[in-house]
Design a protein around this motif. Structure first.
Motif, mmCIF file in Angstrom:
data_model
loop_
_atom_site.group_PDB
_atom_site.id
_atom_site.type_symbol
_atom_site.label_atom_id
_atom_site.label_comp_id
_atom_site.label_asym_id
_atom_site.label_seq_id
_atom_site.Cartn_x
_atom_site.Cartn_y
_atom_site.Cartn_z
ATOM 1 N N VAL A 148 2.662 7.850 1.579
ATOM 2 C CA VAL A 148 3.294 6.741 2.298
ATOM 3 C C VAL A 148 3.863 7.286 3.595
ATOM 4 O O VAL A 148 4.664 8.235 3.587
ATOM 5 C CB VAL A 148 4.420 6.096 1.463
ATOM 6 C CG1 VAL A 148 5.133 5.012 2.270
ATOM 7 C CG2 VAL A 148 3.864 5.517 0.165
ATOM 8 N N GLY A 149 3.445 6.716 4.717
ATOM 9 C CA GLY A 149 3.938 7.147 6.020
ATOM 10 C C GLY A 149 4.840 6.099 6.645
ATOM 11 O O GLY A 149 4.556 4.902 6.562
ATOM 12 N N VAL A 150 5.926 6.535 7.248
ATOM 13 C CA VAL A 150 6.862 5.638 7.926
ATOM 14 C C VAL A 150 6.922 6.015 9.393
ATOM 15 O O VAL A 150 7.160 7.187 9.734
ATOM 16 C CB VAL A 150 8.273 5.727 7.308
ATOM 17 C CG1 VAL A 150 9.243 4.809 8.069
ATOM 18 C CG2 VAL A 150 8.245 5.361 5.830
ATOM 19 N N SER A 151 6.713 5.040 10.267
ATOM 20 C CA SER A 151 6.871 5.237 11.707
ATOM 21 C C SER A 151 8.206 4.671 12.128
ATOM 22 O O SER A 151 8.508 3.505 11.877
ATOM 23 C CB SER A 151 5.741 4.514 12.460
ATOM 24 O OG SER A 151 6.014 4.481 13.855
ATOM 25 N N ALA B 9 3.461 -1.612 -0.647
ATOM 26 C CA ALA B 9 2.814 -0.316 -0.812
ATOM 27 C C ALA B 9 2.351 -0.108 -2.253
ATOM 28 O O ALA B 9 1.260 0.421 -2.502
ATOM 29 C CB ALA B 9 3.763 0.804 -0.395
ATOM 30 N N ALA B 10 3.171 -0.526 -3.209
ATOM 31 C CA ALA B 10 2.829 -0.317 -4.620
ATOM 32 C C ALA B 10 1.518 -1.001 -4.982
ATOM 33 O O ALA B 10 0.745 -0.490 -5.811
ATOM 34 C CB ALA B 10 3.959 -0.832 -5.506
ATOM 35 N N SER B 11 1.238 -2.136 -4.364
ATOM 36 C CA SER B 11 0.005 -2.867 -4.679
ATOM 37 C C SER B 11 -1.231 -2.173 -4.129
ATOM 38 O O SER B 11 -2.350 -2.548 -4.466
ATOM 39 C CB SER B 11 0.093 -4.288 -4.111
ATOM 40 O OG SER B 11 0.087 -4.278 -2.686
ATOM 41 N N ARG B 12 -1.039 -1.130 -3.285
ATOM 42 C CA ARG B 12 -2.180 -0.394 -2.694
ATOM 43 C C ARG B 12 -2.431 0.939 -3.383
ATOM 44 O O ARG B 12 -3.377 1.640 -3.038
ATOM 45 C CB ARG B 12 -1.930 -0.150 -1.209
ATOM 46 C CG ARG B 12 -2.449 -1.256 -0.283
ATOM 47 C CD ARG B 12 -1.627 -2.495 -0.352
ATOM 48 N NE ARG B 12 -2.170 -3.556 0.523
ATOM 49 C CZ ARG B 12 -1.753 -4.798 0.507
ATOM 50 N NH1 ARG B 12 -0.772 -5.159 -0.309
ATOM 51 N NH2 ARG B 12 -2.284 -5.712 1.293
ATOM 52 N N SER B 13 -1.585 1.359 -4.301
ATOM 53 C CA SER B 13 -1.731 2.642 -5.023
ATOM 54 C C SER B 13 -2.002 3.797 -4.069
ATOM 55 O O SER B 13 -3.027 4.489 -4.166
ATOM 56 C CB SER B 13 -2.861 2.536 -6.058
ATOM 57 O OG SER B 13 -2.597 1.500 -6.975
ATOM 58 N N ILE C 65 -3.705 6.354 2.449
ATOM 59 C CA ILE C 65 -2.365 6.353 3.044
ATOM 60 C C ILE C 65 -2.011 4.950 3.495
ATOM 61 O O ILE C 65 -2.857 4.235 4.042
ATOM 62 C CB ILE C 65 -2.260 7.349 4.225
ATOM 63 C CG1 ILE C 65 -0.822 7.386 4.779
ATOM 64 C CG2 ILE C 65 -3.261 7.035 5.328
ATOM 65 C CD1 ILE C 65 -0.565 8.524 5.767
ATOM 66 N N VAL C 66 -0.791 4.548 3.220
ATOM 67 C CA VAL C 66 -0.262 3.309 3.785
ATOM 68 C C VAL C 66 0.792 3.685 4.819
ATOM 69 O O VAL C 66 1.574 4.614 4.621
ATOM 70 C CB VAL C 66 0.333 2.382 2.701
ATOM 71 C CG1 VAL C 66 -0.742 1.902 1.761
ATOM 72 C CG2 VAL C 66 1.455 3.049 1.929
ATOM 73 N N LEU C 67 0.782 2.965 5.927
ATOM 74 C CA LEU C 67 1.670 3.259 7.050
ATOM 75 C C LEU C 67 2.592 2.066 7.260
ATOM 76 O O LEU C 67 2.146 0.915 7.356
ATOM 77 C CB LEU C 67 0.854 3.535 8.306
ATOM 78 C CG LEU C 67 -0.023 4.786 8.198
ATOM 79 C CD1 LEU C 67 -1.137 4.757 9.215
ATOM 80 C CD2 LEU C 67 0.820 6.034 8.382
#
Length: 687
Positions: free
Chosen positions: A610-613, A602-606, A558-560
């Motif tokens: 995807v989480g948005v705060s 985010a795309a570079s982390r595959s 997950i990317v935040l």
């Protein structure tokens, strides 16, 4: 022990607990000012009712201010929007979604004049929560007042001007620490020389506690910051008594009722000692004057009207702690920007305390209490010990740069959230005595596109009407003062504002010398896991992640993200740490990015998800733009949103493709399961 406290308590206190406690025989108005900075305190004059407000464009906020003053407010506290905090004009392409949303948009002297039209600035005290863009904002205020016939020497109020706190927790900085400290000292020097009734700094513990610190850490870090500022000013030749007379402090008052009263009493003792150790001899320089605000972090979205009770009790604690001014939060602020009725009730709460409840009739009614005097003394000792730890790090700036401060604050935030999720920390209506339905509430809805359109048009007309050569010369002079170190930055900015330069242009001039600075967001693993050890719900969440990992052969990724100018990162850091402890592979994106920039990162982390705060109200513009940018970057991971989102906006976000939404009261074990479900749904949905 009450789980809300930073210091252990016992059920019964007796006279034996007062043995060795100093100051018991001192009176109010006497060193070390334990019982208050004035002998008569509220019996002579009640605390100032100072409501923090600002939204949309200057005309809308001006109307709110005038209504507040008519309804009993005695001072104004200005909330600026995030682009203004970060030194951007409203027509800058990267900040469009944030204009006027979480505060009022100010681009120029003319905007500042509109903001205070009809307000007697020589009589009404104005507090401005501004640190990052303090130079152009304070300059615009001074020039607007002068053009209205009020000299700078007549102005009353406070400018926050506390940049170290921004590096610790709030993140509305612009430049790196050293040039930022130059700005701080130049502002203080100018105010001391030209504005005798204006506080040159308001050193904030409030935002530190809101980020997760307990009362002891809040007070220690605020005092460490104050000490650093005063030492710098003394080193530049400023008299310590002059500095001390025009400093104030700003503290949070949360749910630890007895502890918060003791904290405010202890703060006066500690500052008196600290100021004296720095060479102060004038009693006014040793008297800690404070503004307090009830805690936003204690407000809940579920059963939100319970917040009325929480805020009232916190306000009483601030009064018992002898604050000089107070802001009470509106009950609906965990749902959205506060509605007009909720804001009026918050103000009326203070009027009721002043005029109906007799709280102004007695000076320091807790004096001599076995509990309160013992707790105050123990708070003083604990803060002294924490200050010693800061010194061992090499001082407060070194402690910031090493990550020591961030780690301490983050650990507190993670522990609070874990205890709440586990039910150890009672929150009525959330994890205890839950009702079958939530409250509906009115909310303030700001049309950011309309506000920005108005501001952009005003900027266009301003630039067309001014003398461009005069503006250019003033901005070049400002840059030269920054480059050479000679001259005063605020004085140069005032000249630029007289020429009708804008907030963003002044900031850009300084950027030629000092590039914008950014620090990575960090989430420290372990604090969450330690607080939830052996908790059945958390163990079940970790098992669910382990099953996902066994099925896929790797951990869920997950990317935040934080989008736009929203730098409030307490929530995203706690969530990132908790998810990492649960078994996710987590990474927090950079602050202050556009949706397109966030999507590329985010795309570079595959990612699998995807989480948005979001805490600043611009989600309806930023989140859909992010989803479109992710699609353009061939990222098929589901997008989830957490934070403060008005109920009316949930369906709109879902229609744009948001897979799940989490309010501020959502337990992390529930978030873990919903995230895993979202990844499974995404895997079975045809692209």
């Amino acid at each position: 022990m009450n789980d809300t406290t930073s210091l252990p308590r016992k059920p019964l206190y007796t006279a034996a607990d007062l043995e060795g406690v100093p100051w018991l025989d001192t009176g109010p108005g006497e060193y070390p000012y334990l019982r208050g900075v004035h002998a008569s305190m509220y019996t002579g004059r009640p605390w100032t009712i100072r409501q923090y407000a600002g939204y949309a464009d200057p005309a809308a906020s001006n109307l709110a201010y005038r209504r507040a003053l008519e309804a009993g407010a005695m001072g104004l506290s200005v909330a600026f929007d995030l682009p203004t905090h970060r030194g951007y004009d409203s027509d800058h392409a990267d900040i469009a979604a944030d204009v006027g949303v979480a505060g009022v948009a100010i681009d120029s002297v003319d905007d500042m004049a509109r903001l205070f039209e009809g307000v007697a600035l020589d009589r009404v005290s104005v507090s401005m929560t501004m640190s990052g863009a303090v130079l152009p904002v304070l300059a615009a205020f001074i020039v607007a007042a002068q053009e209205a016939g009020v000299d700078a020497a007549q102005l009353r109020g406070t400018i926050q001007n506390d940049i170290l706190k921004e590096f610790m927790v709030r993140n509305t900085y612009i430049f790196a620490p050293e040039p930022s400290m130059r700005i701080v000292t130049d502002v203080v020097r100018y105010v001391l020389e030209h504005m005798p009734h204006f506080n040159a700094m308001s050193i904030s513990g409030y935002h530190i506690q809101e980020a997760g610190a307990d009362g002891v850490l809040e007070l220690a870090l605020a005092l460490a910051n104050a000490r650093e500022y005063v030492r710098r000013l003394i080193g530049s030749g400023v008299d310590v008594d002059r500095v001390g007379r025009q400093l104030s402090f700003f503290f949070a008052v949360g749910r630890d009722f007895f502890g918060e009263i003791a904290k405010l009493r202890a703060a006066r003792v500690l500052w008196a000692e600290l100021a004296r150790s720095l060479g102060a001899r004038d009693p006014r320089a040793m008297q800690l004057r404070m503004h307090c605000q009830t805690a936003g972090s204690t407000l809940t979205a579920r059963r939100a009207q319970n917040n009325i009770v929480r805020t009232t009790v916190e306000a009483i604690a601030a009064v018992f702690g002898s604050t000089q001014s107070l802001h009470t939060n509106a009950w609906d602020e965990a749902l959205s920007l506060p509605g007009e009725d909720a804001a009026t009730l918050a103000r009326d709460t203070q009027l009721i305390l002043q005029h109906e409840m007799g709280l102004c009739d007695v000076v320091d009614p807790w004096a001599g209490s076995y509990l309160m005097e013992a707790l105050t003394a123990r708070t003083v000792e604990a803060v002294r010990a924490t200050l010693a730890q800061i010194d061992a790090q090499g001082g407060v700036i070194a402690a910031i740069e090493s990550g020591w401060v961030a780690a301490r604050v983050h650990e507190g935030a993670a522990r609070i959230q874990a205890q709440t999720d586990a039910g150890e920390r009672a929150v009525i209506g959330v994890n205890r005595f839950r009702a079958p339905h939530d409250d509906e509430s009115e909310s303030l809805d700001v049309d950011a596109r309309k506000v920005r359109s108005l501001q952009v048009d005003r900027l266009r007309r301003l630039r067309a009407s001014r003398d461009p050569r005069r503006v250019r010369a003033a901005l070049e002079r400002l840059a030269e003062v920054a480059r050479s170190g000679e001259g005063n930055l605020l004085a140069a900015t005032i000249d630029a504002m007289h020429a009708r330069a804008t907030i963003g242009e002044c900031t850009s001039a300084l950027e030629q010398i000092w590039p914008r600075w950014s620090a990575p967001a960090r989430a420290d693993r372990g604090a969450w896991a330690r607080a939830r050890a052996s908790d059945a719900a958390w163990e079940g969440a970790k098992d669910a992640v382990a099953n996902w990992r066994r099925t896929r052969g790797r951990a869920p990724r997950i990317v935040l993200l934080k989008l736009g100018q929203d730098g409030h990162d307490r929530g995203v850091r706690v969530v990132a740490a908790a998810l990492a402890d649960a078994g996710f592979e987590t990474e927090i994106g950079p602050l202050f990015v556009t949706p397109a920039q966030a999507a590329q990162w985010a795309a570079s982390r595959s990612p699998d998800i995807v989480g948005v705060s979001t805490l600043a109200g611009a989600h309806l513009s930023l989140v859909p733009a992010l989803i479109e940018a992710l699609r353009a970057a061939d990222v098929e991971a589901p997008v989830v949103v957490g934070g403060i989102v008005a109920r009316a906006d949930h369906a709109r976000l879902a229609a744009h493709g948001v897979a799940a939404q989490f309010g501020p009261d959502t337990p992390l074990d529930g978030i873990v399961r919903d995230l895993l479900r979202a990844t499974r749904r995404a895997a079975t949905t045809p692209s």
